[in-house]
Design a protein around this motif. Structure first.
Motif, short mmCIF file in Angstrom:
data_model
loop_
_atom_site.label_atom_id
_atom_site.label_comp_id
_atom_site.label_asym_id
_atom_site.label_seq_id
_atom_site.Cartn_x
_atom_site.Cartn_y
_atom_site.Cartn_z
N TYR A 66 2.64 -22.41 4.76
CA TYR A 66 2.06 -21.33 5.57
C TYR A 66 2.84 -21.13 6.86
N ASP A 67 3.19 -22.22 7.54
CA ASP A 67 3.90 -22.12 8.83
C ASP A 67 4.65 -23.44 9.04
N SER A 68 5.93 -23.40 8.92
CA SER A 68 6.72 -24.63 9.02
C SER A 68 6.66 -25.24 10.42
N SER A 69 6.24 -24.45 11.40
CA SER A 69 6.14 -24.98 12.76
C SER A 69 4.81 -25.70 13.00
N ALA A 70 3.84 -25.51 12.10
CA ALA A 70 2.54 -26.18 12.23
C ALA A 70 2.70 -27.68 11.95
N THR A 71 1.84 -28.48 12.58
CA THR A 71 1.99 -29.94 12.49
C THR A 71 0.77 -30.57 11.84
N PRO A 72 0.95 -31.27 10.70
CA PRO A 72 -0.16 -31.98 10.08
C PRO A 72 -0.26 -33.41 10.62
N GLY A 73 -1.47 -33.88 10.83
CA GLY A 73 -1.70 -35.27 11.21
C GLY A 73 -2.54 -35.94 10.14
N ILE A 74 -2.28 -37.20 9.88
CA ILE A 74 -2.99 -37.94 8.85
C ILE A 74 -3.64 -39.17 9.47
N CYS A 75 -4.93 -39.37 9.21
CA CYS A 75 -5.66 -40.56 9.66
C CYS A 75 -6.26 -41.24 8.44
N ARG A 76 -6.08 -42.56 8.37
CA ARG A 76 -6.61 -43.32 7.23
C ARG A 76 -7.46 -44.48 7.73
N PRO A 77 -8.63 -44.22 8.29
CA PRO A 77 -9.47 -45.32 8.77
C PRO A 77 -10.17 -46.03 7.62
N ALA B 127 -17.85 -46.68 11.03
CA ALA B 127 -17.85 -45.82 12.21
C ALA B 127 -16.82 -46.27 13.25
N ALA B 128 -16.71 -47.57 13.48
CA ALA B 128 -15.78 -48.06 14.50
C ALA B 128 -14.34 -47.71 14.16
N SER B 129 -13.96 -47.88 12.90
CA SER B 129 -12.60 -47.57 12.48
C SER B 129 -12.32 -46.07 12.57
N ILE B 130 -13.29 -45.27 12.18
CA ILE B 130 -13.11 -43.81 12.25
C ILE B 130 -12.94 -43.37 13.70
N ILE B 131 -13.74 -43.89 14.60
CA ILE B 131 -13.65 -43.53 16.02
C ILE B 131 -12.31 -43.97 16.60
N ASN B 132 -11.86 -45.15 16.24
CA ASN B 132 -10.55 -45.61 16.73
C ASN B 132 -9.43 -44.67 16.30
N GLU B 133 -9.48 -44.21 15.05
CA GLU B 133 -8.45 -43.30 14.57
C GLU B 133 -8.56 -41.93 15.25
N LEU B 134 -9.78 -41.44 15.44
CA LEU B 134 -9.97 -40.17 16.14
C LEU B 134 -9.45 -40.26 17.57
N ARG B 135 -9.76 -41.36 18.24
CA ARG B 135 -9.30 -41.54 19.61
C ARG B 135 -7.77 -41.60 19.67
N ARG B 136 -7.20 -42.31 18.71
CA ARG B 136 -5.73 -42.45 18.69
C ARG B 136 -5.05 -41.11 18.54
N ILE B 137 -5.49 -40.32 17.56
CA ILE B 137 -4.78 -39.07 17.30
C ILE B 137 -5.13 -38.01 18.33
N HIS B 138 -6.36 -38.05 18.85
CA HIS B 138 -6.74 -37.07 19.87
C HIS B 138 -5.97 -37.29 21.16
N ASN B 139 -5.63 -38.54 21.45
CA ASN B 139 -4.88 -38.86 22.67
C ASN B 139 -3.37 -38.91 22.45
N SER B 140 -2.94 -38.58 21.25
CA SER B 140 -1.51 -38.57 20.94
C SER B 140 -0.90 -37.24 21.37
N SER B 141 0.40 -37.11 21.16
CA SER B 141 1.08 -35.85 21.49
C SER B 141 0.64 -34.71 20.57
N ARG C 182 -2.58 -34.02 19.41
CA ARG C 182 -3.84 -33.46 19.90
C ARG C 182 -4.35 -32.35 18.98
N PRO C 183 -4.81 -32.70 17.78
CA PRO C 183 -5.28 -31.67 16.84
C PRO C 183 -6.44 -30.86 17.42
N THR C 184 -6.46 -29.61 17.04
CA THR C 184 -7.59 -28.75 17.40
C THR C 184 -8.52 -28.52 16.22
#
Length: 359
Positions: A220-231, A235-249, A251-253
């Motif tokens: 669709y758009d080669s400039s778009a960026t996919p992020g992958i999380c595998r917690p 709940a604790a593991s999911i939150i850790n992964e969300l925090r990691r990727i949300h605070n990364s460069s 920053r998925p919307t």
């Protein structure tokens, strides 16, 4: 269980006495009530003799002759107790149980992680030998388990998607279609930084979904960026992964959540971070569960009735029961997309800058 015990007594597995109800329940991974009913049935047949405070004694001459015809039995194998499963699975399992019983098929559940490890060959062989069945249903099955059934010619249906081109019949949602549609929905809203969050354990559906996610975004758009999380699926593991990727460069919307449980965790965590759904973050749930419509905002999600899934699985099992092992077919079900209210355009540049300053 009574049928299995009868076969084992005939084969001399237990010698001349049976252990107590507690030990039998643990051995067969069933409740003590189920074990008690099986013992009572054998006692009524005269196969065993019981006395208070003593082990059940075998009455050899009362064991009926072996029936050489394979019983119309189906065994469902899964790692976790039912009460730890998602509601959707509990519902389709109830529907499937009714379908089996309506046609006189003996339907049995076997639960235990010892059958799902990489070195479970011996345990699986003992299990299959002690539970003669016309078809096995494999739920949440890893590659090693699927491969064992395929290599040993044991008739089975995967409730899910086979891994690594393993030749077994299967029934599953069409993960490629679901993830592709979700990614396109988010891309068309204007999102260019997207994340797919799914369980760390390797299942066929998640492998297919990740590939579809990456391919759809790239096409669709080669400039778009996919992020992958595998917690891990807690709940604790999911939150850790969300925090990691949300605070990364990155920053998925927008996030595609792999199941309803992880969706609830994500929604509550973003709320705790004062991030609005869908104003700041868009969310889509890969799956449906009965509690999702009670959330606010109503989740965008993919829904299929539990009865529909159970019917498709039942038909696949009947095919295997009629034809035996060696079949290889895939039944893919496309669910309905429920738009909900959890998807919107990405936040404005000024709002994103405000969110970034708060990190």
């Amino acid at each position: 269980m009574a049928d299995t015990l009868r076969e084992q007594l005939r084969a001399g597995t237990w010698g001349t006495t049976l252990p107590g109800e507690r030990q039998l329940a643990k051995h067969f991974s069933v409740s003590r009530k189920t074990a008690s009913k099986a013992i009572a049935m054998l006692r009524a047949e005269g196969v065993i003799r019981t006395s208070r405070g003593k082990s059940s004694a075998l009455v050899t001459e009362k064991i009926p002759p072996r029936n050489t015809k394979a019983p119309d039995r189906v065994v469902l194998l899964l790692p976790d107790p039912i009460d730890q499963s998602r509601p959707f699975m509990v519902y389709w399992l109830n529907n499937l149980t009714t379908l089996m019983h309506n046609v006189g098929v003996d339907f049995e559940l076997v639960i235990g992680w010892r059958y799902f490890g990489r070195n479970a060959d011996r345990s699986l062989q003992q299990l299959v030998d002690s539970h003669p069945a016309k078809c096995w249903i494999l739920v949440r099955s890893p590659c090693s388990l699927q491969q064992w059934f395929a290599d040993n010619g044991v008739p089975a249906v995967v409730a899910g998607s086979p891994l690594d081109d393993i030749k077994l019949p299967s029934v599953d949602l069409d993960h490629r279609a679901i993830v592709r549609h979700a990614a396109l929905t988010l891309l068309r809203e204007g999102h260019r930084r997207l994340a797919y969050v799914f369980e760390k354990a390797r299942f066929g559906g998640t492998v297919i979904g990740e590939q579809a996610f990456r391919e759809t975004i790239a096409d669709y758009d080669s400039s778009a960026t996919p992020g992958i999380c595998r917690p891990s699926m807690n709940a604790a593991s999911i939150i850790n992964e969300l925090r990691r990727i949300h605070n990364s460069s990155l920053r998925p919307t927008a996030y595609m959540m792999g199941n309803s449980f992880s969706y609830v965790t994500a929604l509550s965590w973003f709320n705790s971070q004062q991030l609005l759904v869908p104003g700041d973050i868009s969310l889509i749930s890969h799956d449906e569960d009965p509690f999702l419509p009670f959330l606010h905002p109503t989740p965008a999600r993919y829904a299929i009735g539990s009865a529909k899934f159970a019917n498709a699985l039942y038909k696949a099992v009947r095919r295997v029961m009629d034809h035996g092992s060696g079949l290889d077919f895939k039944e893919l079900i496309i669910p309905d997309y429920i738009k909900g209210a959890s998807v919107g355009p990405p936040p404005s540049a000024s709002r994103e800058a405000e969110i970034f300053r708060r990190r």
